[in-house]
Design a protein around this motif. Structure first.
Motif, PDB file in Angstrom:
ATOM      1  N   THR A  24      30.411  48.360  45.491  1.00 32.74           N
ATOM      2  CA  THR A  24      31.376  48.416  44.391  1.00 32.74           C
ATOM      3  C   THR A  24      32.727  48.933  44.867  1.00 32.74           C
ATOM      4  O   THR A  24      33.764  48.512  44.358  1.00 32.74           O
ATOM      5  N   VAL A  25      32.706  49.823  45.852  1.00 26.22           N
ATOM      6  CA  VAL A  25      33.961  50.352  46.403  1.00 26.22           C
ATOM      7  C   VAL A  25      34.783  49.210  47.002  1.00 26.22           C
ATOM      8  O   VAL A  25      35.986  49.095  46.741  1.00 26.22           O
ATOM      9  N   SER A  26      34.131  48.365  47.789  1.00 28.64           N
ATOM     10  CA  SER A  26      34.879  47.254  48.400  1.00 28.64           C
ATOM     11  C   SER A  26      35.336  46.248  47.347  1.00 28.64           C
ATOM     12  O   SER A  26      36.429  45.687  47.453  1.00 28.64           O
ATOM     13  N   LEU A  27      34.537  46.025  46.315  1.00 27.06           N
ATOM     14  CA  LEU A  27      34.967  45.118  45.245  1.00 27.06           C
ATOM     15  C   LEU A  27      36.150  45.689  44.471  1.00 27.06           C
ATOM     16  O   LEU A  27      37.063  44.953  44.094  1.00 27.06           O
ATOM     17  N   ARG A  28      36.151  46.997  44.255  1.00 27.78           N
ATOM     18  CA  ARG A  28      37.282  47.628  43.585  1.00 27.78           C
ATOM     19  C   ARG A  28      38.556  47.474  44.418  1.00 27.78           C
ATOM     20  O   ARG A  28      39.631  47.222  43.877  1.00 27.78           O
ATOM     21  N   GLU A  29      38.409  47.645  45.727  1.00 26.96           N
ATOM     22  CA  GLU A  29      39.564  47.475  46.606  1.00 26.96           C
ATOM     23  C   GLU A  29      40.088  46.047  46.534  1.00 26.96           C
ATOM     24  O   GLU A  29      41.302  45.827  46.471  1.00 26.96           O
ATOM     25  N   MET A  30      39.184  45.080  46.525  1.00 26.17           N
ATOM     26  CA  MET A  30      39.600  43.682  46.425  1.00 26.17           C
ATOM     27  C   MET A  30      40.329  43.431  45.105  1.00 26.17           C
ATOM     28  O   MET A  30      41.339  42.729  45.063  1.00 26.17           O
ATOM     29  N   ALA A  31      39.816  44.015  44.041  1.00 28.97           N
ATOM     30  CA  ALA A  31      40.420  43.809  42.725  1.00 28.97           C
ATOM     31  C   ALA A  31      41.799  44.442  42.649  1.00 28.97           C
ATOM     32  O   ALA A  31      42.722  43.859  42.078  1.00 28.97           O
ATOM     33  N   THR A  32      41.955  45.623  43.234  1.00 27.38           N
ATOM     34  CA  THR A  32      43.268  46.282  43.170  1.00 27.38           C
ATOM     35  C   THR A  32      44.264  45.621  44.114  1.00 27.38           C
ATOM     36  O   THR A  32      45.452  45.588  43.832  1.00 27.38           O
ATOM     37  N   GLN A  33      43.788  45.088  45.228  1.00 25.33           N
ATOM     38  CA  GLN A  33      44.685  44.361  46.118  1.00 25.33           C
ATOM     39  C   GLN A  33      45.186  43.094  45.443  1.00 25.33           C
ATOM     40  O   GLN A  33      46.310  42.683  45.640  1.00 25.33           O
ATOM     41  N   GLY A  34      44.362  42.520  44.616  1.00 29.00           N
ATOM     42  CA  GLY A  34      44.744  41.310  43.906  1.00 29.00           C
ATOM     43  C   GLY A  34      45.842  41.556  42.893  1.00 29.00           C
ATOM     44  O   GLY A  34      46.652  40.680  42.612  1.00 29.00           O
ATOM     45  N   THR A  35      45.919  42.777  42.363  1.00 26.65           N
ATOM     46  CA  THR A  35      46.949  43.055  41.367  1.00 26.65           C
ATOM     47  C   THR A  35      48.333  43.069  41.984  1.00 26.65           C
ATOM     48  O   THR A  35      49.314  42.797  41.316  1.00 26.65           O
ATOM     49  N   ARG A  36      48.416  43.369  43.266  1.00 24.97           N
ATOM     50  CA  ARG A  36      49.721  43.367  43.927  1.00 24.97           C
ATOM     51  C   ARG A  36      50.305  41.973  44.022  1.00 24.97           C
ATOM     52  O   ARG A  36      51.508  41.793  43.963  1.00 24.97           O
ATOM     53  N   SER A  37      49.460  40.995  44.199  1.00 27.40           N
ATOM     54  CA  SER A  37      49.957  39.635  44.392  1.00 27.40           C
ATOM     55  C   SER A  37      49.865  38.780  43.139  1.00 27.40           C
ATOM     56  O   SER A  37      50.173  37.607  43.181  1.00 27.40           O
ATOM     57  N   ILE A  38      49.454  39.358  42.040  1.00 33.52           N
ATOM     58  CA  ILE A  38      49.260  38.563  40.830  1.00 33.52           C
ATOM     59  C   ILE A  38      50.576  37.976  40.311  1.00 33.52           C
ATOM     60  O   ILE A  38      50.609  36.875  39.795  1.00 33.52           O
ATOM     61  N   HIS A  39      51.649  38.701  40.485  1.00 35.80           N
ATOM     62  CA  HIS A  39      52.931  38.202  39.999  1.00 35.80           C
ATOM     63  C   HIS A  39      53.441  37.042  40.842  1.00 35.80           C
ATOM     64  O   HIS A  39      54.223  36.230  40.373  1.00 35.80           O
ATOM     65  N   ALA A  40      52.993  36.970  42.076  1.00 30.53           N
ATOM     66  CA  ALA A  40      53.452  35.908  42.964  1.00 30.53           C
ATOM     67  C   ALA A  40      52.687  34.606  42.726  1.00 30.53           C
ATOM     68  O   ALA A  40      53.104  33.561  43.189  1.00 30.53           O
ATOM     69  N   GLN A  41      51.561  34.690  41.979  1.00 28.63           N
ATOM     70  CA  GLN A  41      50.775  33.487  41.746  1.00 28.63           C
ATOM     71  C   GLN A  41      51.485  32.593  40.733  1.00 28.63           C
ATOM     72  O   GLN A  41      52.064  33.049  39.758  1.00 28.63           O
ATOM     73  N   HIS A  49      39.641  30.401  39.236  1.00 31.98           N
ATOM     74  CA  HIS A  49      39.800  31.834  38.982  1.00 31.98           C
ATOM     75  C   HIS A  49      40.492  32.463  40.177  1.00 31.98           C
ATOM     76  O   HIS A  49      40.287  32.085  41.312  1.00 31.98           O
ATOM     77  N   SER A  50      41.280  33.460  39.887  1.00 30.98           N
ATOM     78  CA  SER A  50      41.974  34.165  40.965  1.00 30.98           C
ATOM     79  C   SER A  50      40.979  35.028  41.740  1.00 30.98           C
ATOM     80  O   SER A  50      39.927  35.393  41.214  1.00 30.98           O
ATOM     81  N   PRO A  51      41.291  35.374  42.978  1.00 29.76           N
ATOM     82  CA  PRO A  51      40.421  36.265  43.747  1.00 29.76           C
ATOM     83  C   PRO A  51      40.197  37.602  43.032  1.00 29.76           C
ATOM     84  O   PRO A  51      39.106  38.154  43.059  1.00 29.76           O
ATOM     85  N   MET A  52      41.237  38.090  42.357  1.00 29.47           N
ATOM     86  CA  MET A  52      41.108  39.344  41.627  1.00 29.47           C
ATOM     87  C   MET A  52      40.104  39.179  40.483  1.00 29.47           C
ATOM     88  O   MET A  52      39.243  40.026  40.274  1.00 29.47           O
ATOM     89  N   GLU A  53      40.195  38.084  39.775  1.00 29.82           N
ATOM     90  CA  GLU A  53      39.298  37.835  38.654  1.00 29.82           C
ATOM     91  C   GLU A  53      37.856  37.712  39.145  1.00 29.82           C
ATOM     92  O   GLU A  53      36.933  38.258  38.525  1.00 29.82           O
ATOM     93  N   ASN A  54      37.672  37.029  40.266  1.00 26.62           N
ATOM     94  CA  ASN A  54      36.330  36.906  40.851  1.00 26.62           C
ATOM     95  C   ASN A  54      35.786  38.270  41.265  1.00 26.62           C
ATOM     96  O   ASN A  54      34.612  38.572  41.031  1.00 26.62           O
ATOM     97  N   ALA A  55      36.625  39.092  41.870  1.00 28.85           N
ATOM     98  CA  ALA A  55      36.201  40.425  42.294  1.00 28.85           C
ATOM     99  C   ALA A  55      35.823  41.284  41.093  1.00 28.85           C
ATOM    100  O   ALA A  55      34.813  41.990  41.125  1.00 28.85           O
ATOM    101  N   ILE A  56      36.593  41.199  40.041  1.00 32.45           N
ATOM    102  CA  ILE A  56      36.295  41.984  38.836  1.00 32.45           C
ATOM    103  C   ILE A  56      34.993  41.523  38.202  1.00 32.45           C
ATOM    104  O   ILE A  56      34.166  42.342  37.792  1.00 32.45           O
TER     105      ILE A  56
END
Length: 141
Positions: A24-41, A49-56
């Motif tokens: 879950t720690v690594s999935l949380r990291e993936m989800a939070t990393q995805g929020t940084r690039s969400i505006h660029a999508q 689905h976005s990588p962040m959405e899949n991770a969540i």
């Protein structure tokens, strides 16, 4: 299943839960990393689905699995406590509780009980023999 395998179920389930918690720690990291690039999508008309959405989604599913495993662990420990309570010798009962219900190492069990490690192993072996007989009787009934 012999007594040692039966009593060790809680160890295995506890390890499984801990592995999932680490995941879950690594999935949380993936989800939070995805929020940084969400505006660029760029928004497209696809149902991808976005990588962040899949991770969540995976994180939520994994947390539900962990909750179910924890419920099973609590029930299993209750069952094991009832099984251990069948042991007449209080010293042996304490040994089993410290090892299988509390998850202590053999060294910690010996220290807490004031015995040397060799005596703990011997008591454990004798107690398991007694419990194996009880399990065999239950299976035959």
């Amino acid at each position: 299943m012999n007594a040692k395998e039966y009593l060790s179920q809680a160890f295995r389930l506890d390890r499984k839960i801990n592995n999932k918690l680490r995941h879950t720690v690594s999935l949380r990291e993936m989800a939070t990393q995805g929020t940084r690039s969400i505006h660029a999508q760029r928004v497209s008309g696809t149902d991808k689905h976005s990588p962040m959405e899949n991770a969540i989604t995976r994180l939520v599913d994994l947390e539900c699995e962990i909750d179910a495993d924890i419920d099973r662990l609590v029930d299993l420990k209750r069952e094991l406590a009832a099984f251990i309570s069948q042991v007449d010798n209080q010293v042996c009962k304490m040994l089993l509780e410290l090892r299988y219900l509390e998850g202590n190492t053999w060294e910690d069990v010996a220290e807490q009980m004031g015995y040397d490690l060799r005596s703990i192993y011997w008591l454990h072996g004798k107690t398991l023999q007694e419990l194996d007989l009880r399990l065999n009787k239950q299976e035959l009934a």
